[in-house]
Design a protein around this motif. Structure first.
Motif, PDB file in Angstrom:
ATOM      1  N   GLU A 292       0.823  -1.206   0.000  1.00  0.00           N
ATOM      2  CA  GLU A 292       0.000   0.000   0.000  1.00  0.00           C
ATOM      3  C   GLU A 292       0.858   1.256   0.000  1.00  0.00           C
ATOM      4  OE1 GLU A 292      -3.545   0.911   2.744  1.00  0.00           O
ATOM      5  OE2 GLU A 292      -3.218  -1.250   2.874  1.00  0.00           O
ATOM      6  N   THR A 293       1.890   1.242   0.865  1.00  0.00           N
ATOM      7  CA  THR A 293       2.650   2.470   1.056  1.00  0.00           C
ATOM      8  C   THR A 293       3.554   2.778  -0.134  1.00  0.00           C
ATOM      9  OG1 THR A 293       4.301   1.196   2.247  1.00  0.00           O
ATOM     10  CG2 THR A 293       2.662   2.323   3.551  1.00  0.00           C
ATOM     11  N   VAL A 294       3.919   1.755  -0.899  1.00  0.00           N
ATOM     12  CA  VAL A 294       4.823   2.005  -2.012  1.00  0.00           C
ATOM     13  C   VAL A 294       4.146   2.901  -3.053  1.00  0.00           C
ATOM     14  CG1 VAL A 294       4.213   0.066  -3.499  1.00  0.00           C
ATOM     15  CG2 VAL A 294       6.572   0.885  -3.453  1.00  0.00           C
ATOM     16  N   LEU A 295       2.831   2.996  -2.980  1.00  0.00           N
ATOM     17  CA  LEU A 295       2.107   3.840  -3.924  1.00  0.00           C
ATOM     18  C   LEU A 295       2.332   5.322  -3.661  1.00  0.00           C
ATOM     19  CD1 LEU A 295      -1.283   1.947  -4.264  1.00  0.00           C
ATOM     20  CD2 LEU A 295       0.736   1.830  -5.708  1.00  0.00           C
ATOM     21  N   HIS A 296       2.732   5.671  -2.450  1.00  0.00           N
ATOM     22  CA  HIS A 296       2.916   7.109  -2.203  1.00  0.00           C
ATOM     23  C   HIS A 296       4.101   7.478  -1.323  1.00  0.00           C
ATOM     24  CE1 HIS A 296       0.898   6.045   1.487  1.00  0.00           C
ATOM     25  NE2 HIS A 296      -0.095   5.571   0.801  1.00  0.00           N
ATOM     26  N   SER A 297       4.610   6.558  -0.524  1.00  0.00           N
ATOM     27  CA  SER A 297       5.640   6.959   0.437  1.00  0.00           C
ATOM     28  C   SER A 297       7.057   6.773  -0.093  1.00  0.00           C
ATOM     29  CB  SER A 297       5.492   6.160   1.730  1.00  0.00           C
ATOM     30  OG  SER A 297       6.592   6.441   2.577  1.00  0.00           O
TER      31      SER A 297
ATOM     32  N   ALA B 176       9.023   4.159   1.571  1.00  0.00           N
ATOM     33  CA  ALA B 176       8.763   2.789   1.112  1.00  0.00           C
ATOM     34  C   ALA B 176       9.540   2.502  -0.171  1.00  0.00           C
ATOM     35  CB  ALA B 176       7.269   2.576   0.891  1.00  0.00           C
TER      36      ALA B 176
END
Lengths: 427, 453, 70
Positions: A134-139, A142
């Protein structure tokens, strides 16, 4: 096909007094670090001098993240060089590729380690991985975790494949500890593999280059995409990181090669042209680094720059951060100048010294880069101060000691000298 | 509600009353607004054609507003802003009739909204006036997309209106926040910036700063573990204390500096209750609670009283409605920040819902907490009741964070000089030192000192 | 019209680029040798699992340190 020539594996055998002393000193350093870590993990990050910017007058990130950027940079630099040598099959630089390969892994490990030790709850580190999808999409953090993991997987794979190839070609007697390494990397290995392994090593080299030059921007972007802080210049920070990384990566290899050459008298393996080549690259990237720094500063010192940025610029050029900033510039500029002026023939000793100087200079700047904006709040709060505590110093220097320790130990397990063609090195 | 096919029930008396109430506040024709709004929705559902809609009201709209560009502006994605055309509220008078005629050349000639550029936003707001109330906006927006339906905005968005002009920097809010959330003194979830604006006034200004609970929160995007999130039901931005790893990337990403890591051991909730009992705070019978927590400045509520009642009603302040641990103080090594007193919002007590500790103790009524989507809410009412010469702003809005705290007053400029002053009530009685080991006193710059050091 | 989330682009077109390059060239570059290529890929996979496992192990180690009765 390359000829089978002498394999000098002298560094694998015997333990000299000097080596024991070095290991001993580093080990004591590691123990101190362990103590500091226990101290910090048990009591919490209150043991550091990190604090909330603006209202507590502190820096949110400090030595750990600054040194992380430095290690990650060296990882990228050594990775790129390893990849370049492997992809272009520069057999002359074979040993440099192996050294770079080992360093790239150790530096990646150290970078990851420093991120983890900087966490408030390091025992939850796995949460990063379980939420990764999930976080790789924005962080960007990540992304960074993804990059460092990929880096470690790729460097270790390169190490395994190139060692597998080397062991296939070797018929020397190996010391017991090295034969364990051989057994680990040689599962199912046959002589027929050699052509394919050579091809795979070459293409993995390309993979490393791509990894270094594309994903290598990510640790820089970690700061660059943060719009909240003045001074993290989005457009530049990825490039600055990459250039710093290339420079420190080469400096690290030059220093290592220089010391090894002096220690083992490897004039044939780490020949003059090889050392000179490293010096040349070091000077070239030193020059690029200085230009990038100039551009970076130009952004903040003009009267047209936004006020937030100007404040940082003033602090760097003439204010509270000036001693650190100018020290870092001089530590890189002076050796770069001498390397170029001597046409890269400074000699091994001086070149090693130049490498140390550059490593130290960029380390200071890496820390500054992280802290500069954090010391200056956006809203009218308190301008920050940051004086790392003993715990922070011990853990940071300890991370460097651990990295050195790992390398020195690896030196006894992993053959550095590989296949050498007979026709090279007659300059 | 737009999906309801029965027109009769949709445009009932309640709708009429609502529309009338909303349009009553505007100086334009109420009946026209109502009719427009109703037909805009029919149009969105395809019951009438665009041409029909345009024809039906063209004359009247022209009459009322001096211009009718519904077709042009509504179907265009954005309305280009024309420099030099002043569309501010003070100037809505001279609308030339001759720019109308069903398709004037200048698309910016729409009645403006005070303080806004004639961007897409103001076009939509203008459409809101035309189309009568929120239902009208939905209908008009439906025209551009061909489908009707509400947007992604939550129905409820908790937020604050903070009046800087009233604030006297008494720091009661800071104290109440720390007491309410059981925080250590160095966590300043609510902080009052003191600064001097370098201009002709040279007066000291106060900026109370809670978390801005941004709709486009950079901290949420930065978080590598999804611990930072915005609740769907009321738009409050929270930290899941169970998955936060304390990396402080949110802190670095936030331009407001609202995040505080729990560096050290936090106060234990039990320890805290005992502490206050031994303080000799007023003992409350469970029945007394609701009277005690009324929003009335006359009663002079102190932070101690507040916490006493809170611990009586809320067993576990960290537990939020959906079971996440995100309220109250964070555990060691975990990030904390203002939660808009989420334990109150999620509590059973109606007297606590819709209130925050800082709002309640403020002796000058500078803080107004409530649903920004609800016109009746405290912050919206406060803004509506302002004098004409009072300006409002959102903090560092140019960073694109869409903060949900509206300030009354003027925004501090980047070169505002922070000035010395106590930062907590405790500080008021002793010298200014941070309660962290090995830290010296805080160094403030001299007034008007340009140097950084 | 709408771009996918920025992280998706970063992941697919930046972070995973070296993986594509490596895997494609191992499988399709001359000399072709499925067996050696597969061994390489298996090594890579095992290393990746080890890395992630080590991270988990590190978390456990930190948990132990944090709760040591010192």
């Amino acid at each position: 096909m390359t000829a089978r020539t002498d394999y000098s594996l002298d560094h694998l055998r015997g333990i000299s007094k000097g080596y024991l002393l070095l290991i001993g000193v580093l080990f004591v350093g590691v123990l101190f670090t362990l103590e500091a870590i226990i101290h910090q993990v048990q009591r919490g990050l209150v043991m550091t001098d990190l604090a909330q910017q603006g209202t507590q007058g502190g820096a949110t990130w400090g030595l750990y993240i600054g040194t992380f950027e430095w290690f990650a940079g060296m990882a990228v630099g050594t990775l790129a060089i390893t990849g370049y040598i492997r992809f272009n099959q520069l057999d002359q630089y074979d040993m440099i590729a192996r050294i770079g390969n080992i360093w790239a892994f150790i530096c990646g490990l150290s970078a990851a380690w420093l991120i983890i030790i900087d966490l408030g709850t390091p025992h939850r580190v796995l949460v990063i991985l379980t939420n990764w999808h999930e976080t790789v999409l924005h962080s960007p953090l990540a992304w960074d975790v993804t990059f460092v993991t990929t880096l470690m997987v790729f460097t270790l794979t390169m190490l395994v494949l190139s060692l597998r190839l080397d062991f296939l070609r070797m018929d020397n007697d190996l010391p017991l500890h090295t034969s364990i390494v051989k057994r680990l990397v040689s599962i199912g290995a046959t002589e027929e593999e050699i052509p394919k392994l050579e091809s795979m090593r070459q293409w993995l080299g390309l993979g490393l280059i791509v990894l270094a030059l594309t994903a290598g921007l990510v640790p820089g972007l970690l700061l660059g995409v943060v719009g909240g802080q003045p001074g993290y210049f989005g457009a530049e920070s990825g490039i600055i990181f990459l250039v710093s990384g290339m420079l420190t990566g080469i400096a690290l290899l030059s220093v290592t090669a220089g010391i090894l050459r002096m220690r083992y008298s490897w004039r044939d393996k780490l020949s003059n042209p090889v050392m000179r080549g490293l010096g040349q690259m070091m000077a070239a990237f030193g020059f690029v680094w200085l230009i990038v720094m100039f551009v970076d500063v130009t952004t903040v010192i003009t009267d047209m720059a936004p006020f937030y940025e100007q404040r940082i610029g003033d602090a760097m050029i003439t204010g509270s951060l000036a001693p650190f900033f100018w020290a870092s510039i001089l530590l890189v500029a002076v050796p770069t100048f001498f390397l170029a002026a001597a046409k890269y023939r400074l000699g091994v000793r001086l070149q090693t010294l130049a490498g140390f100087s550059i490593l130290f200079g960029v380390w200071i700047k890496s820390n500054l880069t992280v802290m500069e904006p954090l010391l200056f709040p956006n809203l009218p709060g308190i301008q920050g101060t940051y004086t790392p505590t003993i715990v922070e110093w011990v853990i940071t220097l300890g991370a460097i000691a651990i990295a050195l320790f790992l390398f020195v130990v690896a030196l006894k397990f992993i053959p550095l000298a590989t296949v050498r063609t007979t026709e090279v090195s007659n300059e | 509600m737009q999906s309801d096919p029965s027109t009769a029930s949709e445009f009932d008396e309640a709708w009429e009353a609502d529309a009338e109430r909303r349009l009553g506040a505007v100086d334009y024709d109420t009946q026209l607004g109502k009719d427009l709004g109703r037909d805009a929705q029919r149009l969105a559902r395809g019951e009438i054609s665009e041409a029909e809609f345009h024809e039906r009201y063209h004359e009247q709209v022209l009459d009322e507003f001096g211009v009718d560009q519904r077709l042009e502006t509504y179907t265009a994605d954005t309305s280009p802003a024309v420099p030099g055309v002043d569309t501010s509220a003070d100037d809505t008078g001279p609308w030339d009739g001759d720019t109308g005629g069903g398709g004037g050349e200048d698309p910016s000639n729409l009645p403006g909204v005070p303080g806004e550029d004639p961007s897409r936003r103001s076009v939509l707001k203008t459409a809101g006036v035309l189309g009568a109330a929120a239902v009208g906006i939905a209908g008009v927006e439906g025209m551009t997309t061909g489908v009707s339906g509400s947007g992604d905005e939550p129905d409820t968005q908790m937020g604050m209106a903070i009046n800087m002009n009233s604030c006297i920097a008494c720091l009661q809010c800071v104290e109440a926040c720390n007491v309410e959330n059981n925080n250590t003194p160095d966590a300043l979830w609510m902080f009052v910036h003191r600064y001097v604006q370098e201009d002709y006034r040279d007066t000291e200004e106060y900026l109370p700063r809670p978390c801005q609970h941004c709709s486009d929160a950079p901290c949420e995007a930065a978080c590598p573990t999804t611990a930072r999130f915005q609740r769907d039901e009321d738009g409050i931005v929270l930290t899941d204390y169970d998955s936060c790893i304390g990396c402080r990337y949110c802190e670095v990403a936030c331009p407001y500096g609202v995040n505080y890591l729990q560096w050290d051991e936090p106060h234990d909730p039990e320890e805290f209750t005992e502490m206050h009992e031994s303080d000799g705070a007023i003992e409350l019978a469970p029945g007394d609670l609701d009277e005690n927590i009324t929003i009335d400045e006359e009663e002079n509520i102190t932070a101690g009283d507040l916490n006493e009642s809170i611990t009586e009603t809320i067993d576990d302040p960290r537990q939020t409605a959906d079971g996440t641990h995100g309220g109250g103080n964070p555990p060691k090594g975990v990030m904390g920040k203002c939660t808009f007193c989420v334990h109150r919002q999620d509590s059973e007590s109606e007297a606590l819902q819709g209130t925050t500790a800082c709002e309640q103790v403020c002796p000058v009524d500078a803080i107004h907490f409530g649903d920004l989507e609800d016109e009746e809410s405290a912050p919206r009412q406060h803004i509506a009741d302002l004098d004409d010469d009072e300006s409002t702003y959102r903090l560092l809005e140019d960073r694109g964070t869409e903060p949900n705290v509206i300030y009354v007053g003027s925004e501090p400029s980047p070169d505002a000089t922070p000035v010395e002053g106590p930062r907590t009530v405790e500080d008021m009685h002793r010298d200014l030192t941070r309660s962290r080991t090995g830290r010296g006193p805080v160094d403030y710059p001299e007034r008007g000192d340009e140097d950084d050091s | 019209m709408n771009l996918p989330p920025i992280g998706m682009l970063v992941l697919l077109f930046i972070l995973l680029m070296p993986v594509y390059v490596t895997l494609a060239s191992w499988l399709f570059a001359e000399p072709r040798d499925g067996r050696t290529a597969s061994i390489g890929i298996v090594y890579m996979g095992v290393i990746a699992v080890l890395m992630i496992g080590a991270t988990a192990g590190l978390g456990v180690a930190f948990w132990v340190i944090a709760n040591l009765p010192l």
